[in-house]
Each structure stands twice: as C-alpha cells, then as structure tokens.
Motif scaffolding. Sequence first.
Motif, PDB file in Angstrom:
ATOM      1  N   ASP A  57       0.814  -1.294  -0.077  1.00 30.31           N
ATOM      2  CA  ASP A  57      -0.198  -0.104   0.057  1.00 30.31           C
ATOM      3  C   ASP A  57       0.956   1.341   0.150  1.00 30.31           C
ATOM      4  OD1 ASP A  57      -2.049  -1.671   0.134  1.00 30.31           O
ATOM      5  OD2 ASP A  57      -3.222  -0.985   1.781  1.00 30.31           O
ATOM      6  N   ARG A  58       2.089   1.130  -0.084  1.00 31.60           N
ATOM      7  CA  ARG A  58       3.022   2.410  -0.287  1.00 31.60           C
ATOM      8  C   ARG A  58       3.035   3.073   0.976  1.00 31.60           C
ATOM      9  NH1 ARG A  58       2.469   5.482  -6.211  1.00 31.60           N
ATOM     10  NH2 ARG A  58       4.179   4.200  -7.307  1.00 31.60           N
ATOM     11  N   GLY A  92     -14.188  -2.880  -2.720  1.00 26.80           N
ATOM     12  CA  GLY A  92     -13.654  -3.155  -3.602  1.00 26.80           C
ATOM     13  C   GLY A  92     -12.468  -3.919  -3.206  1.00 26.80           C
ATOM     14  N   LEU A  93     -11.181  -3.964  -4.063  1.00 26.61           N
ATOM     15  CA  LEU A  93     -10.216  -4.826  -3.959  1.00 26.61           C
ATOM     16  C   LEU A  93      -8.841  -4.205  -3.359  1.00 26.61           C
ATOM     17  CD1 LEU A  93     -10.063  -6.311  -7.446  1.00 26.61           C
ATOM     18  CD2 LEU A  93     -11.064  -7.302  -5.578  1.00 26.61           C
ATOM     19  N   SER A  94      -8.341  -4.709  -2.539  1.00 27.33           N
ATOM     20  CA  SER A  94      -7.104  -4.094  -1.960  1.00 27.33           C
ATOM     21  C   SER A  94      -5.972  -4.426  -3.019  1.00 27.33           C
ATOM     22  CB  SER A  94      -6.645  -5.229  -0.588  1.00 27.33           C
ATOM     23  OG  SER A  94      -6.068  -6.598  -1.406  1.00 27.33           O
ATOM     24  N   THR A  95      -4.694  -3.707  -2.733  1.00 25.71           N
ATOM     25  CA  THR A  95      -3.700  -3.624  -3.577  1.00 25.71           C
ATOM     26  C   THR A  95      -3.310  -5.137  -3.749  1.00 25.71           C
ATOM     27  OG1 THR A  95      -3.126  -1.577  -2.764  1.00 25.71           O
ATOM     28  CG2 THR A  95      -1.410  -2.665  -4.208  1.00 25.71           C
ATOM     29  N   ALA A  96      -2.891  -5.843  -2.791  1.00 26.72           N
ATOM     30  CA  ALA A  96      -2.721  -7.253  -2.894  1.00 26.72           C
ATOM     31  C   ALA A  96      -3.595  -8.059  -3.957  1.00 26.72           C
ATOM     32  CB  ALA A  96      -2.509  -7.869  -1.777  1.00 26.72           C
ATOM     33  N   GLU A  97      -4.993  -7.824  -3.584  1.00 25.89           N
ATOM     34  CA  GLU A  97      -5.910  -8.430  -4.368  1.00 25.89           C
ATOM     35  C   GLU A  97      -6.009  -8.118  -5.866  1.00 25.89           C
ATOM     36  OE1 GLU A  97      -9.190  -9.308  -1.180  1.00 25.89           O
ATOM     37  OE2 GLU A  97      -9.273  -7.381  -2.260  1.00 25.89           O
ATOM     38  N   ALA A  98      -5.626  -6.965  -6.216  1.00 21.19           N
ATOM     39  CA  ALA A  98      -5.545  -6.245  -7.578  1.00 21.19           C
ATOM     40  C   ALA A  98      -4.301  -6.852  -8.251  1.00 21.19           C
ATOM     41  CB  ALA A  98      -5.531  -4.978  -7.573  1.00 21.19           C
ATOM     42  N   PHE A  99      -3.003  -6.789  -7.604  1.00 18.94           N
ATOM     43  CA  PHE A  99      -2.067  -7.486  -8.369  1.00 18.94           C
ATOM     44  C   PHE A  99      -1.932  -8.857  -8.550  1.00 18.94           C
ATOM     45  CE2 PHE A  99       0.319  -6.585  -4.298  1.00 18.94           C
ATOM     46  CZ  PHE A  99       0.821  -7.977  -4.072  1.00 18.94           C
ATOM     47  N   ALA A 100      -2.696  -9.510  -7.546  1.00 21.27           N
ATOM     48  CA  ALA A 100      -2.839 -11.117  -7.875  1.00 21.27           C
ATOM     49  C   ALA A 100      -3.527 -11.356  -8.853  1.00 21.27           C
ATOM     50  CB  ALA A 100      -3.144 -11.700  -6.354  1.00 21.27           C
ATOM     51  N   SER A 101      -4.900 -10.572  -8.995  1.00 20.35           N
ATOM     52  CA  SER A 101      -5.865 -11.049 -10.082  1.00 20.35           C
ATOM     53  C   SER A 101      -5.255 -10.375 -11.481  1.00 20.35           C
ATOM     54  CB  SER A 101      -6.954  -9.835  -9.546  1.00 20.35           C
ATOM     55  OG  SER A 101      -7.560 -10.227 -10.947  1.00 20.35           O
ATOM     56  N   LEU A 138       1.861  -2.699 -10.503  1.00 18.04           N
ATOM     57  CA  LEU A 138       0.636  -2.033 -10.586  1.00 18.04           C
ATOM     58  C   LEU A 138       0.687  -0.948 -10.046  1.00 18.04           C
ATOM     59  CD1 LEU A 138      -2.789  -2.985  -9.613  1.00 18.04           C
ATOM     60  CD2 LEU A 138      -1.923  -2.808  -7.408  1.00 18.04           C
ATOM     61  N   TRP A 139       1.663  -0.282  -9.298  1.00 19.08           N
ATOM     62  CA  TRP A 139       1.605   1.188  -8.799  1.00 19.08           C
ATOM     63  C   TRP A 139       2.340   1.983  -9.972  1.00 19.08           C
ATOM     64  CZ3 TRP A 139      -0.925   3.388  -5.542  1.00 19.08           C
ATOM     65  CH2 TRP A 139      -1.397   2.610  -4.376  1.00 19.08           C
ATOM     66  N   ARG A 140       2.998   1.371 -11.040  1.00 18.21           N
ATOM     67  CA  ARG A 140       3.466   2.023 -12.150  1.00 18.21           C
ATOM     68  C   ARG A 140       2.380   2.382 -13.072  1.00 18.21           C
ATOM     69  NH1 ARG A 140       8.346  -1.560 -12.162  1.00 18.21           N
ATOM     70  NH2 ARG A 140       9.896  -0.428 -11.093  1.00 18.21           N
ATOM     71  N   LEU A 141       1.487   1.266 -13.249  1.00 19.83           N
ATOM     72  CA  LEU A 141       0.079   1.406 -14.113  1.00 19.83           C
ATOM     73  C   LEU A 141      -0.686   2.558 -13.351  1.00 19.83           C
ATOM     74  CD1 LEU A 141      -0.759  -2.310 -14.642  1.00 19.83           C
ATOM     75  CD2 LEU A 141       0.401  -0.732 -16.475  1.00 19.83           C
ATOM     76  N   VAL A 142      -0.768   2.655 -11.996  1.00 24.86           N
ATOM     77  CA  VAL A 142      -1.538   3.631 -11.365  1.00 24.86           C
ATOM     78  C   VAL A 142      -1.007   5.149 -11.549  1.00 24.86           C
ATOM     79  CG1 VAL A 142      -2.160   4.410  -9.124  1.00 24.86           C
ATOM     80  CG2 VAL A 142      -2.415   2.273  -9.539  1.00 24.86           C
ATOM     81  N   ASP A 143       0.301   5.016 -11.612  1.00 17.62           N
ATOM     82  CA  ASP A 143       1.134   6.465 -11.863  1.00 17.62           C
ATOM     83  C   ASP A 143       0.648   6.852 -13.242  1.00 17.62           C
ATOM     84  OD1 ASP A 143       1.945   6.355  -9.148  1.00 17.62           O
ATOM     85  OD2 ASP A 143       3.717   5.576  -9.590  1.00 17.62           O
ATOM     86  N   ARG A 144       0.493   6.214 -14.091  1.00 14.92           N
ATOM     87  CA  ARG A 144       0.092   6.502 -15.423  1.00 14.92           C
ATOM     88  C   ARG A 144      -1.139   7.156 -15.890  1.00 14.92           C
ATOM     89  NH1 ARG A 144       2.726   4.996 -20.041  1.00 14.92           N
ATOM     90  NH2 ARG A 144       0.890   4.426 -20.883  1.00 14.92           N
ATOM     91  N   CYS A 145      -2.030   6.878 -14.836  1.00 13.24           N
ATOM     92  CA  CYS A 145      -3.331   6.953 -15.005  1.00 13.24           C
ATOM     93  C   CYS A 145      -3.629   8.606 -15.502  1.00 13.24           C
ATOM     94  CB  CYS A 145      -4.180   6.789 -13.861  1.00 13.24           C
ATOM     95  SG  CYS A 145      -5.961   6.794 -14.202  1.00 13.24           S
ATOM     96  N   PRO A 146      -4.214   8.996 -16.383  1.00 13.27           N
ATOM     97  CA  PRO A 146      -5.380   8.224 -17.224  1.00 13.27           C
ATOM     98  C   PRO A 146      -5.030   7.870 -18.627  1.00 13.27           C
ATOM     99  CG  PRO A 146      -5.896  10.635 -17.494  1.00 13.27           C
ATOM    100  CD  PRO A 146      -4.151  10.535 -16.604  1.00 13.27           C
ATOM    101  N   GLU A 147      -3.575   7.451 -18.674  1.00 10.41           N
ATOM    102  CA  GLU A 147      -3.085   7.022 -19.997  1.00 10.41           C
ATOM    103  C   GLU A 147      -3.901   5.799 -20.536  1.00 10.41           C
ATOM    104  OE1 GLU A 147      -0.854   8.457 -21.967  1.00 10.41           O
ATOM    105  OE2 GLU A 147      -0.330  10.021 -20.630  1.00 10.41           O
ATOM    106  N   GLU A 148      -3.822   5.340 -21.682  1.00  7.05           N
ATOM    107  CA  GLU A 148      -4.491   4.297 -22.331  1.00  7.05           C
ATOM    108  C   GLU A 148      -4.116   3.084 -21.285  1.00  7.05           C
ATOM    109  OE1 GLU A 148      -5.167   1.196 -26.190  1.00  7.05           O
ATOM    110  OE2 GLU A 148      -3.366   2.590 -25.953  1.00  7.05           O
TER     111      GLU A 148
END
Length: 564
Positions: free
Chosen positions: A349-350, A454-463, A471-481
């Motif tokens: 969770d950073r 919703g989902l926790s961070t651990a549940e999201a990257f596990a899914s 996962l967090w690098r993808l979050v940092d890119r939001c709202p890119e495609e």
Amino acid sequence: MAANKNEALSRLAELSDIPLGDLRANAPVPLGERTYDLRGELVTAEFLANPYTVFCPACLAEDDRTGGRRGRWEWALSVVRTCSRHGIPLLRQAKGPWDDAFRELEYIVPERGEGLQALIDKAEPRAASLHQEYVVRRLNGEAGPEWLDAQTLDQAVRATELLGVLVEYGPDQLLPALTPDDWDHAGRVGFGFTSRGEAGIREALLAQFRKFDEASGAPGARKIFRCLYEALAYSKSHKEPGDIARILRDVIVENIAMPAGTKVLGVKLSERRLHTVASLAKEQNLDPRTLRDLLIVAGLIPEKAPAHFPIPVQKGREVASRVKRMVTVISLPDALACTRPLVDQLFDDRLLTPIFYGRPGIQGHTQKGVDSEELAKLVGKLHAMAVELDSEIGGLVPVSKAAEKAKVPAVTVVHMILGSFLERVFRVAGQEGIAALRVDPAEVKRHRAFCTVGLSTAEAFASLKISRNILWRLVDRCPEEVSLSVKWIVGNDAEHRIPRFDPTVVADFKVRFTHPARIAEQHGLQVGKVVSRLKRRGVRPALTKGEVGEDFYRTRDLKTDLFT
C-alpha cells in the motif's frame, strides 16, 4: 616603409597627396610587442600572413593585362585563403634566399602569361568561407554575430579555427601539421558553431564530450579536448584566449568529476561539483557496488553507466546517506515491531518505500531495505495518534489481534489509525513500534465495510498476475490508455488515503490488456515461447517493460491462431 611605420606612412601621404587614413586602412601599423593596429582592430603577428607573400594568380593576370601588379590589403591576413573575386585558393610564396622587404610581386612571382594561367588551371574552385567573409566585413566596419563581435578579432578567428580543428580532425590533431587548406576547412566548420555564440560552441563541445561516453577508465579534459585545451591553456604567446576558454572550462566542470583544487584552464575548482561512483563511495566509506545499484534506482546514473559517469555532488550524497540509513527488509519486523506479513502489506500500500539494489527488475533482486527515517516517520505518526497507557486495559488488543478478530489484513487497521477512523487508539508505555499499539476490535469491525470497499492492492495485483511495483506504475500512468485508476478512501484525517481498486476496472483491464505470463498460463506455454511468437508475428506491446516493468499487449491485437 616596409614596416608600415607611422612616420613613413605620413611622408607617403604627403608625397602622394593621398589621405593618411586611406593609407593606414591598407597597412597593419606596428604598435610594438608583435601587435598591430589594422583599421582600428588590435591584431597580433600571427593574424598576418607574414612571412609569406600571398597572391591570387587570376588577380595578377588581370593586373598584367591592365598595368602594374598590385597587392590587395586582405591578402596580408592569414585567415584570407580564398580569392573572393575568382573563387580559387590563394597561393603562398615563402621568403626567398634574398630579402625583398617590399614584397614586390614583379619579382616574388616571376610567372607571366601561360605560367600564371597554369597556376589558375591547377586551382580547385571554391567559394570564400563565411569565416573569411566575416573577418573582412568586420575590418570594413560591418557588424557580425554578437558573440564573435564581443571578442577581439584575434580571439574570434582563433576560437573559430581551433574549434573547427577539434570537430573536424579530432583532439589528437597536431596543429603545426595542418596545411593552409586544412585551416581554411577548420574555419568553415568552426564558424558554423561560433557564429551562433555560446549555444553553438557548447553544442560542439558537448558533441565531442559524448564521443567518450563509452570510454573505459576516466578520460579527462585533455584527452577529450586535447588540441583545443592545450592551445588555450599553453599558448606560447600568452595571449588572452577570450570567452571560449570560459565556455570550455564550464563544459569541463559541468561534465567531468574533479576534486576541489583541480586547475582547469588556469582557474582552480573551489569545491567538488561532480562525483563518480568510485569517488563518492570512497568519500562516504561505502561499498561501491551497493552504492552504484542505488544510484541506478534513483535515476542518477544509467544501468550501464561507464565508470566516469558524472553524479551531481549533492544528489549523490543524498543517495549515499540513504544507504547509510538503510534498514534491510529482513530486519524490518524487528525495527517496526510487527509481523513479516504486515511488512509486506505496508509495501503493498506504499506506506513504506522500498530501496532497491542489485538491478531492479532482474529475477532474484528485489527491495533490500527501507530508509530508517521513513520507518521513524511512520511509527512516529502512529504513536502520535495514540494515547499512552501505563498498563494493559481489558477489551483493547494489539493491531494483529484486532485484524484477526475483524477478519481484515493488519494493514487495514494501520490505515484506520492513520486516517483517524478509530477513536480508541492507545500505546503501552515502554513498548516500541506497532506492537505497542492497542485498539478496540469492535470499533475496527464497525469501519470494516467502509474501509475495504473493492479490492485491496494485493488482491488487484494478484488478479492481474503482476507485481505490486508494476501495479503502482500503472496507477501512476493514469489516465493513459494502459493504466489503472485507484479509488481512494478518506477518513477524518484527509491527508491519509486508503488505496482500493474497483473490481470492474480491474476486470476491464484484464479483458483489454494482457502480458506474456498470463498468455503462457492460458495456453500452457513457456513465457519464452510466447515472447518469441509475438516477435515473429510483429506484435508490438502497447506498453513496454522498460516503461513499467512488463510488456502489455492489447488483446485485440492477438490473433486466435497465434498460440495454438
């Protein structure tokens, strides 16, 4: 008269009834110490063509047809190497065994008629250089490029030609070995940079510097810029080199790591401005391998940086101080007084920022520590939210026990404390870290639904079958495609936010994007074979491993027969 002495020119003006100013415009007047006044410009002996007699055979052929031969004033300038009228190189006649002090062309150039025509036919046509034209125009009183005009004429010419030599012939070129045509070419090249002032000169110097990016060892200023550096630093005439010396010094100091006290073109470096990995490790008494890896992660040096890659002193020391403060991952449960699973959740969770070394992204090398100041800050904030207890009170339990009773991860309880969701938070006196905290499990249960939407961070990257870092690098890119949005839950303390992920958003991402590991699992293939097939078919990732740590492909780009 041969020396253009003032009294001789004055007497000639009197006898010829020609204004003295007109005569002086065509003659470098000696001022002493190998210095001359030419049309108001102070020039040195090296600026003049002396001891050579310079001429254009085509001009002399025209003179022969119309009357006596005559010299042209610009032929006396060493920088004038092309006849601007006929577009051919000027010829240079060395002094003969006898001394013709007046340089009478009738005697120095014996060729006539066919002899002159042979010299003309032999010449390779070329236009006068912009460098030469600038000098002549300046002596005619015309303004030119701002930076060049701010230098003495000697300095402007010398800076232009020396820079051209460096660019065109390289740092090891011996200046005495250059021919007049070589110098003419160097002037043409150099003028393209000096005419644009400091920006142009820096461009040339930095391009030369970049040629040594991959060099082994630690190439210094003399190796990179030798012919230019030595000409500016060790001129036998002790002439002031002008602003180009300052520009070269600045480029050197800005790009080469040197200790304080190093002399650069006559000026001592008052303090160190740059480090290499080796010099920083020595200064800070650190293992250079560990330090190098942390500098890579911090973005101060590239992964394959050469040994001489420069590191800004202050930024390098900041990274070094983090190394010294680093608490290894294996020591974190003791440092925080908590369980290892909670440590992992804090990373998820950073709430903790990992310090990497060993090459991030390569298998077997993950986060190895955390800055001790970050640990102290986290524990300090948790303790600040709690009321101190002298002894245990019934109904209050440690964080781990409250999590167990409420059926939530321990990190959720930590979030509740930091976000001021819980009113009853206590700390047992004499105990340290997270283990000292006591909370009411009933209160944790009341807030469970709101804090676990919703989902926790651990549940999201596990899914998604990716690491938390990706996962967090993808979050940092939001709202890119190719990115993920996070749903923040905020409590009474608005400065603290709990990260949660919308299951619909995660599911949609899984439908639209995939990566080699997921494809391999779906089709029972090895990851290497998946990557190989994608490359053979020319399928390009929508987001690369270099950007986020994994290659992500659009599922619509994958043909159904690709993995069957």
